[in-house]
Design a protein around this motif. Structure first.
Motif, short mmCIF file in Angstrom:
data_model
loop_
_atom_site.label_atom_id
_atom_site.label_comp_id
_atom_site.label_asym_id
_atom_site.label_seq_id
_atom_site.Cartn_x
_atom_site.Cartn_y
_atom_site.Cartn_z
N LEU A 138 0.82 -1.21 0.00
CA LEU A 138 0.00 0.00 0.00
C LEU A 138 0.86 1.26 0.00
O LEU A 138 0.53 2.26 -0.65
CB LEU A 138 -0.95 -0.01 1.20
CG LEU A 138 -2.08 -1.04 1.15
CD1 LEU A 138 -2.86 -1.04 2.45
CD2 LEU A 138 -3.00 -0.77 -0.03
N PHE A 139 1.98 1.21 0.71
CA PHE A 139 2.89 2.35 0.70
C PHE A 139 3.52 2.54 -0.67
O PHE A 139 3.60 3.66 -1.20
CB PHE A 139 3.98 2.15 1.75
CG PHE A 139 5.03 3.22 1.74
CD1 PHE A 139 4.82 4.43 2.38
CD2 PHE A 139 6.25 3.02 1.09
CE1 PHE A 139 5.79 5.43 2.36
CE2 PHE A 139 7.22 4.00 1.07
CZ PHE A 139 6.99 5.21 1.71
N LEU A 140 3.97 1.43 -1.28
CA LEU A 140 4.56 1.51 -2.62
C LEU A 140 3.55 2.01 -3.64
O LEU A 140 3.89 2.76 -4.56
CB LEU A 140 5.09 0.14 -3.04
CG LEU A 140 6.36 -0.35 -2.36
CD1 LEU A 140 6.62 -1.81 -2.70
CD2 LEU A 140 7.55 0.50 -2.75
N LEU A 141 2.30 1.60 -3.48
CA LEU A 141 1.23 2.05 -4.37
C LEU A 141 1.09 3.56 -4.31
O LEU A 141 0.96 4.24 -5.35
CB LEU A 141 -0.09 1.37 -3.98
CG LEU A 141 -1.34 1.82 -4.72
CD1 LEU A 141 -1.25 1.46 -6.20
CD2 LEU A 141 -2.58 1.19 -4.09
N LYS A 142 1.13 4.11 -3.11
CA LYS A 142 0.98 5.55 -2.93
C LYS A 142 2.18 6.31 -3.50
O LYS A 142 2.03 7.41 -4.06
CB LYS A 142 0.83 5.87 -1.44
CG LYS A 142 0.61 7.34 -1.14
CD LYS A 142 0.42 7.57 0.36
CE LYS A 142 0.21 9.06 0.65
NZ LYS A 142 0.04 9.32 2.11
N LYS A 143 3.36 5.76 -3.39
CA LYS A 143 4.59 6.44 -3.81
C LYS A 143 5.01 6.11 -5.24
O LYS A 143 5.99 6.68 -5.73
CB LYS A 143 5.74 6.06 -2.87
CG LYS A 143 5.55 6.53 -1.43
CD LYS A 143 5.61 8.04 -1.34
CE LYS A 143 5.52 8.51 0.11
NZ LYS A 143 5.61 9.97 0.21
N SER A 144 4.30 5.21 -5.89
CA SER A 144 4.73 4.75 -7.22
C SER A 144 4.80 5.88 -8.23
O SER A 144 3.87 6.69 -8.34
CB SER A 144 3.78 3.67 -7.74
OG SER A 144 4.16 3.26 -9.04
N PRO A 145 5.88 5.98 -9.03
CA PRO A 145 6.01 7.03 -10.05
C PRO A 145 5.11 6.79 -11.25
O PRO A 145 4.95 7.68 -12.08
CB PRO A 145 7.49 6.96 -10.45
CG PRO A 145 7.91 5.58 -10.09
CD PRO A 145 7.12 5.18 -8.89
N ILE A 146 4.55 5.60 -11.38
CA ILE A 146 3.59 5.34 -12.46
C ILE A 146 2.34 4.74 -11.85
O ILE A 146 2.36 4.13 -10.79
CB ILE A 146 4.16 4.39 -13.53
CG1 ILE A 146 4.45 3.00 -12.94
CG2 ILE A 146 5.39 4.98 -14.18
CD1 ILE A 146 4.86 1.99 -14.01
N SER A 147 1.23 4.93 -12.55
CA SER A 147 -0.04 4.36 -12.10
C SER A 147 -0.47 3.26 -13.05
O SER A 147 -0.04 3.20 -14.20
CB SER A 147 -1.12 5.45 -12.04
OG SER A 147 -1.27 6.07 -13.30
N PHE A 148 -1.33 2.40 -12.54
CA PHE A 148 -1.80 1.27 -13.35
C PHE A 148 -2.68 1.77 -14.49
O PHE A 148 -3.58 2.58 -14.27
CB PHE A 148 -2.56 0.29 -12.47
CG PHE A 148 -3.07 -0.91 -13.19
CD1 PHE A 148 -2.24 -2.00 -13.40
CD2 PHE A 148 -4.37 -0.95 -13.67
CE1 PHE A 148 -2.71 -3.13 -14.07
CE2 PHE A 148 -4.85 -2.07 -14.34
CZ PHE A 148 -4.01 -3.15 -14.54
#
Length: 416
Positions: free
Chosen positions: A184-194
Motif C-alpha cells: 500500500l505504501f509503494l502504491l501511494k509512492k509509485s512514479p507510475i499508475s496502473f
C-alpha cells in the motif's frame, strides 16, 4: 566510476542498506520477545508455511515483473507492469481454486494454515511488481521505507496476536499483513499508475519478453524448492522440535541476507542492466568484480561470528532453550557466506538476457540438493546436525560453480 565510494551506485546501496537494514533489524530485535511468546511448534508451523508459500509464489507475474527495469520506452515498461499485475491476480485465483487438491501432500497439522498461501501469493506478487517499478525509477528511498513498514506491521501483528491469543497462526498472519502494508505504501509512492491496456497490445509485450516465463519460472521453481529443500526434508523426516529450532535459525540468518544481499541485488541489477544496454562491457565486468569483492568483505565477519559464537549468542539473546538454533547457525555459517556473495550477482543473467544459463545451474542445484538431503535422511540415517554438514558442503560446491558461470557470462561479451 572513478571513486567507487562516491558513485551513484554506492549512494543507492547506502540508501537501500540503511532502510533495509532497519527493516531487518526490527524483526531481529523483536525476535527475543517472539521466542518467549511463541513456541517451537509455532516456529515450525511458520517455517513450513513460508517454505510452501515461497514455492507457489515463484509464478507470480509470470516473472515479467523482472523485465520492468529493461526497456528504454516508458510505454513498454507500463505494459510490462500491467501484464505482471494481471497475471498475478489470475494466478492467485487459480491457486485458491485448486489448492484443496494439494492438501493431501502435506502433513495434517498444516491443513488450516495452507489456506493463507493464495492470499500471501497475491499480495507478494503485486508487491514484487511495485518493487521492480521502484528499481526502474531509482526511487530506492521509497523502496527502503516500504520494507521498514513491512517489518513494523509484521512485528506489531505477530506480537499482538501472540500476546492476545485471539487468533491462531500469529506468525503466518503477521507475514501477510506486513506484505499488504508495504504494498500500500509503494502504491501511494509509485512514479507510475496502473493503466488498462488492450489484451492485444499486452500479447505483443508478452511475446517480446517471453524468455522471462519461458526460462524463468520452471528453473526458479526448481531453485526455490531447492532452497526450501532442507525445510521440506526436516518437516518430513525429523521432529517438529528440530524444525522449530531451525525455523529460528532461518529467521535470524535471513536478516543479514536481506540487509546486504537483497539491497545490493536491487541496485546491482539496475546498474549492470544500464551498463549492458549501453554496451559498456569492460566497465560492466570491472563493476561485477568490485561487487563480488565488496560482498565478500561484508560476508566474512558475519560468517566468523556465526561460526565461533553462534550457540552462545542465541542462548543469551533468545533464551537458553534456543541454544540449539545457534548450533545450527554455526554449522550453516559457510553456506551463508557463499550465498551472500553469489546470489546478489545472479542478476547478471537478467541483465544479459541469458536466463538459459541460469536455468541450467538451477536444475543442477535442484538435483544435487535433493539427492544429498534424501540420501542423508533416508539411506544414511544422519541426525540433524550431520545432515546440515552435508548440506553445507553441497552449497559451497554448487554456489562456486554458479559464480564461475556468472563471471564467464559477462566475460563473453568482451570477447565478441
Amino acid at each position: 566510476m572513478s571513486k567507487f565510494s562516491k558513485s551513484e551506485f554506492s549512494r543507492n546501496v547506502s540508501s537501500q542498506i540503511l532502510g533495509t537494514g532497519l527493516a531487518q533489524a526490527l524483526p531481529f530485535l523483536a525476535t527475543p520477545l517472539m521466542t518467549r511468546v511463541f513456541t517451537e511448534d509455532d516456529f515450525a508451523l511458520y517455517t513450513s508455511f513460508f517454505a510452501i508459500a515461497s514455492i507457489f509464489a515463484v509464478g507470480v507475474g509470470g516473472k515479467y515483473h523482472l523485465a520492468i527495469v529493461l526497456p528504454k520506452e516508458e510505454t513498454k515498461a507500463k505494459k510490462i507492469f500491467a501484464l505482471s499485475i494481471y497475471i498475478t491476480v489470475a494466478y492467485s485465483i487459480l491457486i485458491a481454486l485448486l489448492f484443496p487438491l494439494f492438501h493431501r501432500f502435506f502433513p495434517n497439522n498444516l491443513d488450516s494454515v495452507l489456506y493463507y498461501v493464495p492470499l500471501y501469493v497475491l499480495f507478494f506478487g503485486i508487491w514484487s511488481t511495485y518493487i521492480n517499478v521502484s528499481i526502474r525509477y531509482k526511487t530506492f528511498t521509497s523502496n527502503a521505507y516500504a520494507k521498514v513498514l513491512q517489518a513494523i506491521a509484521y512485528i506489531i501483528s505477530a506480537i499482538g496476536i501472540g500476546l492476545s491469543k485471539f487468533m491462531l497462526y500469529g506468525l503466518v498472519i503477521a507475514k501477510v499483513v506486513g506484505t499488504i502494508v508495504s504494498w500500500l505504501f509503494l502504491l501511494k509512492k509509485s512514479p507510475i499508475s496502473f493503466e488498462g491496456f488492450s489484451l492485444e497490445s499486452l500479447k505483443f509485450t508478452a511475446i517480446e519478453y517471453i524468455d522471462y516465463p519461458k526460462y524463468g519460472i520452471w528453473p526458479s521453481l526448481l531453485n526455490t524448492i531447492s532452497l526450501q529443500a532442507l525445510v521440506l526434508v526436516l518437516t518430513k523426516y525429523y521432529t517438529t522440535e528440530d524444525l522449530g529450532y531451525f525455523g529460528l535459525t532461518f529467521m535470524v540468518l535471513s536478516a543479514p541476507l536481506g540487509l546486504i544481499g537483497t539491497s545490493y541485488k536491487d541496485v546491482f541489477y539496475q546498474k549492470i542492466a544500464t551498463l549492458m544496454n549501453d554496451k559498456r562491457y569492460i566497465e560492466a565486468k570491472s563493476f561485477f568484480k568490485k561487487s563480488a569483492l565488496a560482498l565478500l568483505l561484508m560476508a566474512i565477519p558475519i560468517c566468523a561470528i556465526l561460526y565461533f559464537f553462534g550457540e552462545l549468542i542465541f542462548a543469551i539473546v533468545f533464551g537458553n532453550k534456543w541454544a540449539r538454533s545457534g548450533e545450527f547457525a554455526s554449522i550453516l555459517a559457510f553456506s551463508f557466506l557463499v550465498k551472500l556473495v553469489v546470489s546478489p550477482l545472479s542478476s547478471i543473467f537478467n541483465a544479459t538476457n541469458t536466463l538459459r544459463i541460469a536455468s541450467q545451474w538451477q536444475v543442477l542445484y535442484f538435483i544435487t540438493t535433493f539427492a544429498v538431503l534424501l540420501y542423508g535422511a533416508c539411506i544414511a540415517n544422519l541426525d540433524v546436525t550431520e545432515l546440515l554438514f552435508v548440506y553445507v558442503i553441497n552449497e559451497i560446491v554448487l554456489y562456486s560453480i554458479y559464480f564461475w558461470w556468472q563471471y564467464r557470462t559477462i566475460s563473453k561479451f568482451i570477447t565478441r
